[in-house]
Write an enzyme that holds these catalytic residues in place. Structure first.
Site, PDB file in Angstrom:
ATOM      1  N   LEU A 192      10.905 -20.433  -5.805  1.00  0.00           N
ATOM      2  CA  LEU A 192      10.125 -19.438  -5.139  1.00  0.00           C
ATOM      3  C   LEU A 192       8.792 -19.290  -5.739  1.00  0.00           C
ATOM      4  O   LEU A 192       8.653 -19.282  -7.107  1.00  0.00           O
ATOM      5  CB  LEU A 192      10.777 -17.893  -5.220  1.00  0.00           C
ATOM      6  CG  LEU A 192       9.681 -16.756  -4.607  1.00  0.00           C
ATOM      7  CD1 LEU A 192       9.314 -16.940  -3.311  1.00  0.00           C
ATOM      8  CD2 LEU A 192      10.320 -15.446  -5.015  1.00  0.00           C
ATOM      9  N   TRP A 203       2.605   8.085  -2.817  1.00  0.00           N
ATOM     10  CA  TRP A 203       4.105   8.217  -3.221  1.00  0.00           C
ATOM     11  C   TRP A 203       4.141   8.804  -4.682  1.00  0.00           C
ATOM     12  O   TRP A 203       4.809   9.750  -4.676  1.00  0.00           O
ATOM     13  CB  TRP A 203       4.683   6.709  -3.431  1.00  0.00           C
ATOM     14  CG  TRP A 203       6.328   6.844  -3.572  1.00  0.00           C
ATOM     15  CD1 TRP A 203       7.190   6.811  -2.784  1.00  0.00           C
ATOM     16  CD2 TRP A 203       6.978   7.337  -4.960  1.00  0.00           C
ATOM     17  NE1 TRP A 203       8.406   6.945  -3.221  1.00  0.00           N
ATOM     18  CE2 TRP A 203       8.409   7.179  -4.571  1.00  0.00           C
ATOM     19  CE3 TRP A 203       6.323   7.244  -6.156  1.00  0.00           C
ATOM     20  CZ2 TRP A 203       9.104   7.423  -5.452  1.00  0.00           C
ATOM     21  CZ3 TRP A 203       7.327   7.382  -7.318  1.00  0.00           C
ATOM     22  CH2 TRP A 203       8.852   7.461  -7.113  1.00  0.00           C
ATOM     23  N   SER A 247      -7.871  -5.492  -5.301  1.00  0.00           N
ATOM     24  CA  SER A 247      -8.667  -6.097  -4.137  1.00  0.00           C
ATOM     25  C   SER A 247      -9.978  -6.076  -5.067  1.00  0.00           C
ATOM     26  O   SER A 247     -10.231  -5.309  -5.970  1.00  0.00           O
ATOM     27  CB  SER A 247      -8.683  -5.521  -2.982  1.00  0.00           C
ATOM     28  OG  SER A 247      -9.423  -4.037  -3.304  1.00  0.00           O
ATOM     29  N   THR A 248     -10.989  -6.767  -4.749  1.00  0.00           N
ATOM     30  CA  THR A 248     -12.275  -6.723  -5.277  1.00  0.00           C
ATOM     31  C   THR A 248     -12.960  -5.539  -4.854  1.00  0.00           C
ATOM     32  O   THR A 248     -14.026  -5.152  -5.691  1.00  0.00           O
ATOM     33  CB  THR A 248     -13.056  -7.750  -4.691  1.00  0.00           C
ATOM     34  OG1 THR A 248     -13.070  -7.933  -3.213  1.00  0.00           O
ATOM     35  CG2 THR A 248     -12.878  -9.254  -5.016  1.00  0.00           C
ATOM     36  N   HIS A 285       2.331   3.860  -8.947  1.00  0.00           N
ATOM     37  CA  HIS A 285       2.329   2.377  -9.239  1.00  0.00           C
ATOM     38  C   HIS A 285       3.514   1.857 -10.173  1.00  0.00           C
ATOM     39  O   HIS A 285       3.894   0.745  -9.796  1.00  0.00           O
ATOM     40  CB  HIS A 285       1.069   2.266  -9.990  1.00  0.00           C
ATOM     41  CG  HIS A 285      -0.377   2.553  -9.462  1.00  0.00           C
ATOM     42  ND1 HIS A 285      -0.547   1.905  -8.020  1.00  0.00           N
ATOM     43  CD2 HIS A 285      -1.455   3.206  -9.576  1.00  0.00           C
ATOM     44  CE1 HIS A 285      -1.737   2.375  -7.650  1.00  0.00           C
ATOM     45  NE2 HIS A 285      -2.320   3.018  -8.353  1.00  0.00           N
ATOM     46  N   ASP A 324       0.847  -1.256  -0.158  1.00  0.00           N
ATOM     47  CA  ASP A 324       0.071   0.019   0.004  1.00  0.00           C
ATOM     48  C   ASP A 324       0.907   1.355  -0.118  1.00  0.00           C
ATOM     49  O   ASP A 324       1.982   1.232   0.564  1.00  0.00           O
ATOM     50  CB  ASP A 324      -0.860  -0.038   1.158  1.00  0.00           C
ATOM     51  CG  ASP A 324      -2.088   0.903   1.097  1.00  0.00           C
ATOM     52  OD1 ASP A 324      -2.167   1.290  -0.096  1.00  0.00           O
ATOM     53  OD2 ASP A 324      -2.613   1.548   2.253  1.00  0.00           O
ATOM     54  N   TRP A 345     -12.144  -1.911  -7.682  1.00  0.00           N
ATOM     55  CA  TRP A 345     -13.098  -1.487  -8.716  1.00  0.00           C
ATOM     56  C   TRP A 345     -13.735  -0.184  -8.632  1.00  0.00           C
ATOM     57  O   TRP A 345     -14.094   0.504  -9.484  1.00  0.00           O
ATOM     58  CB  TRP A 345     -13.888  -2.623  -9.010  1.00  0.00           C
ATOM     59  CG  TRP A 345     -13.535  -4.143  -9.537  1.00  0.00           C
ATOM     60  CD1 TRP A 345     -13.414  -5.262  -8.890  1.00  0.00           C
ATOM     61  CD2 TRP A 345     -13.018  -4.219 -10.981  1.00  0.00           C
ATOM     62  NE1 TRP A 345     -13.088  -6.141  -9.569  1.00  0.00           N
ATOM     63  CE2 TRP A 345     -12.563  -5.384 -10.896  1.00  0.00           C
ATOM     64  CE3 TRP A 345     -12.766  -3.496 -12.273  1.00  0.00           C
ATOM     65  CZ2 TRP A 345     -11.989  -6.156 -11.976  1.00  0.00           C
ATOM     66  CZ3 TRP A 345     -12.354  -4.135 -13.295  1.00  0.00           C
ATOM     67  CH2 TRP A 345     -12.030  -5.335 -13.161  1.00  0.00           C
ATOM     68  N   ASN A 390       1.345   3.170  -2.866  1.00  0.00           N
ATOM     69  CA  ASN A 390       1.696   3.866  -4.346  1.00  0.00           C
ATOM     70  C   ASN A 390       1.206   5.148  -4.682  1.00  0.00           C
ATOM     71  O   ASN A 390       2.002   6.204  -5.136  1.00  0.00           O
ATOM     72  CB  ASN A 390       1.492   2.900  -5.455  1.00  0.00           C
ATOM     73  CG  ASN A 390       2.057   1.313  -5.277  1.00  0.00           C
ATOM     74  OD1 ASN A 390       2.950   1.198  -4.566  1.00  0.00           O
ATOM     75  ND2 ASN A 390       1.489   0.412  -6.231  1.00  0.00           N
ATOM     76  N   GLY A 391      -0.250   5.434  -4.567  1.00  0.00           N
ATOM     77  CA  GLY A 391      -0.855   6.557  -5.008  1.00  0.00           C
ATOM     78  C   GLY A 391      -0.116   7.882  -4.212  1.00  0.00           C
ATOM     79  O   GLY A 391       0.030   8.597  -4.905  1.00  0.00           O
ATOM     80  N   ARG A 421      -4.869  -1.989   8.948  1.00  0.00           N
ATOM     81  CA  ARG A 421      -5.966  -2.645   8.607  1.00  0.00           C
ATOM     82  C   ARG A 421      -5.650  -3.717   7.824  1.00  0.00           C
ATOM     83  O   ARG A 421      -4.672  -3.689   6.910  1.00  0.00           O
ATOM     84  CB  ARG A 421      -7.191  -1.715   8.055  1.00  0.00           C
ATOM     85  CG  ARG A 421      -6.700  -1.031   6.787  1.00  0.00           C
ATOM     86  CD  ARG A 421      -8.132  -0.255   6.234  1.00  0.00           C
ATOM     87  NE  ARG A 421      -7.957   0.863   5.303  1.00  0.00           N
ATOM     88  CZ  ARG A 421      -7.809   2.194   5.609  1.00  0.00           C
ATOM     89  NH1 ARG A 421      -7.895   2.577   6.783  1.00  0.00           N
ATOM     90  NH2 ARG A 421      -7.306   2.765   4.566  1.00  0.00           N
TER      91      ARG A 421
HETATM   92  C1  IPE Z   1      -5.318  -2.615  -0.333  1.00  0.00           C
HETATM   93  O1  IPE Z   1      -5.031  -1.460  -0.443  1.00  0.00           O
HETATM   94  C2  IPE Z   1      -5.281  -3.457  -1.382  1.00  0.00           C
HETATM   95  C3  IPE Z   1      -4.126  -3.670  -2.144  1.00  0.00           C
HETATM   96  C4  IPE Z   1      -2.791  -3.147  -1.633  1.00  0.00           C
HETATM   97  C5  IPE Z   1      -4.100  -4.144  -3.435  1.00  0.00           C
HETATM   98  P1  IPE Z   1      -6.225  -0.519  -0.422  1.00  0.00           P
HETATM   99  O2  IPE Z   1      -5.599   0.957  -0.898  1.00  0.00           O
HETATM  100  O3  IPE Z   1      -7.303  -0.838  -1.441  1.00  0.00           O
HETATM  101  O4  IPE Z   1      -6.871  -0.197   0.994  1.00  0.00           O
HETATM  102  P2  IPE Z   1      -7.767   0.512   1.503  1.00  0.00           P
HETATM  103  O5  IPE Z   1      -8.945   0.820   0.856  1.00  0.00           O
HETATM  104  O6  IPE Z   1      -7.054   1.792   1.973  1.00  0.00           O
HETATM  105  O7  IPE Z   1      -8.358  -0.178   2.895  1.00  0.00           O
HETATM  106  C1  IPE Z   2      -1.725   0.284  -3.341  1.00  0.00           C
HETATM  107  O1  IPE Z   2      -1.403   1.450  -3.493  1.00  0.00           O
HETATM  108  C2  IPE Z   2      -1.766  -0.483  -4.663  1.00  0.00           C
HETATM  109  C3  IPE Z   2      -3.169  -0.725  -5.154  1.00  0.00           C
HETATM  110  C4  IPE Z   2      -4.312  -0.711  -4.261  1.00  0.00           C
HETATM  111  C5  IPE Z   2      -3.358  -1.257  -6.514  1.00  0.00           C
HETATM  112  P1  IPE Z   2      -2.689   2.565  -3.455  1.00  0.00           P
HETATM  113  O2  IPE Z   2      -3.060   2.823  -4.809  1.00  0.00           O
HETATM  114  O3  IPE Z   2      -3.716   2.184  -2.660  1.00  0.00           O
HETATM  115  O4  IPE Z   2      -1.960   3.890  -2.602  1.00  0.00           O
HETATM  116  P2  IPE Z   2      -2.447   4.686  -1.902  1.00  0.00           P
HETATM  117  O5  IPE Z   2      -2.792   4.114  -0.573  1.00  0.00           O
HETATM  118  O6  IPE Z   2      -3.686   5.615  -2.303  1.00  0.00           O
HETATM  119  O7  IPE Z   2      -1.383   5.778  -1.357  1.00  0.00           O
HETATM  120 MG    MG Z   3      -4.062   2.417  -0.314  1.00  0.00          MG
END
Ligand code: IPE
Ligand code: IPE
Ligand code: MG
Length: 225
Positions: free
Chosen positions: A123, A17, A57-58, A29, A12, A61, A14-15, A179
């Protein structure tokens, strides 16, 4: 000393960052892929058998279509460009989640990557894609019912996406959030959990090594004393 056989990661941050460094979530990403590669290499070095990566995750979407498309494209390109490298490293790829509901092009690339790496043993990388733990459990219980067998732990285990995969020893969640976000709720029953402040693209092999070290000295009770 505890042996690590299976590490699971909620990648978690990426966005955040991407926004911070390049004013674009998608740039984050892309940068996250570098962390994926360095953690895979570290797992190979220290003989970890399973690495499970939460990729989509589901619930993801709910994101803008543009971001979803970018993520799927990134994965398609990664699988296409890196497959021979993964084969060379003796890595087996397995996808867990509702793969059938993904776009047809991605689905084909996934099935091909699984097939081409199926004999590899150094692996196993489990890619959790369109994965949701609650759905996985409901489907497992439905399958057990349909087979008219008992609802017990091993029958539920055997009808999950993770059939045959030992439960994670370690769960890491990066991104400074504590979480589970619908990830492996059943399989994490006795997993040691590490919440990491760093955003996923900043998480590198040294951070990983520190967690592996901490894990070694934890007293795992499994209900005993
Ligand atoms: C969890 O991250 C899903 C993945 C890392 C693929 P999210 O960013 O979707 O989780 P929430 O929505 O903050 O709980
Ligand atoms: C996790 O990073 C990657 C995916 C859920 C695909 P996020 O995209 O949730 O990054 P933040 O949490 O918004 O920074
Ligand atoms: Mg996230």
């Amino acid at each position: 000393m505890n042996l690590v056989k299976h590490v699971a990661i909620i990648m978690d941050g990426n966005g955040r960052w991407g926004i911070k460094h390049k004013n674009s979530r998608n740039a984050g990403h892309r940068a996250g892929l570098n962390s994926v590669e360095s953690i895979i290499n570290e797992c190979l070095k220290v003989n970890i058998n399973h690495l499970t990566l939460y990729t989509f995750s589901t619930e993801n979407w709910k994101r803008p279509k543009k971001e979803i498309n970018f993520l799927f494209n990134l994965l398609e390109n990664f699988l296409t460009n890196k497959i021979s490298n993964l084969i060379k490293k003796d890595i087996k790829l397995k996808f867990i989640g509702e793969i059938n509901k993904l776009p047809i092009k991605l689905k084909k690339i996934i099935r091909n990557a699984e097939l081409r790496t199926s004999k590899n043993v150094s692996l196993q990388v489990n890619v959790a894609l369109n994965y949701g733990s609650k759905n996985e459990l409901i489907n497992s219980i439905r399958k057990v019912n349909k087979k008219k067998i008992m609802i017990n732990e091993s029958n539920i285990d055997d009808n999950l996406f993770t059939k045959g995969i030992i439960d994670p020893d370690i769960l890491i969640r990066t991104g400074n959030t504590q979480r589970l976000s619908n990830f492996m709720l059943w399989q994490l029953a006795y997993t040691e959990i590490f919440f990491e402040k760093k955003l996923w693209p900043d998480f590198k092999s040294n951070d990983f090594k520190k967690i592996l070290n901490k894990f070694k000295s934890i007293k795992r009770n499994f209900g005993s004393i």
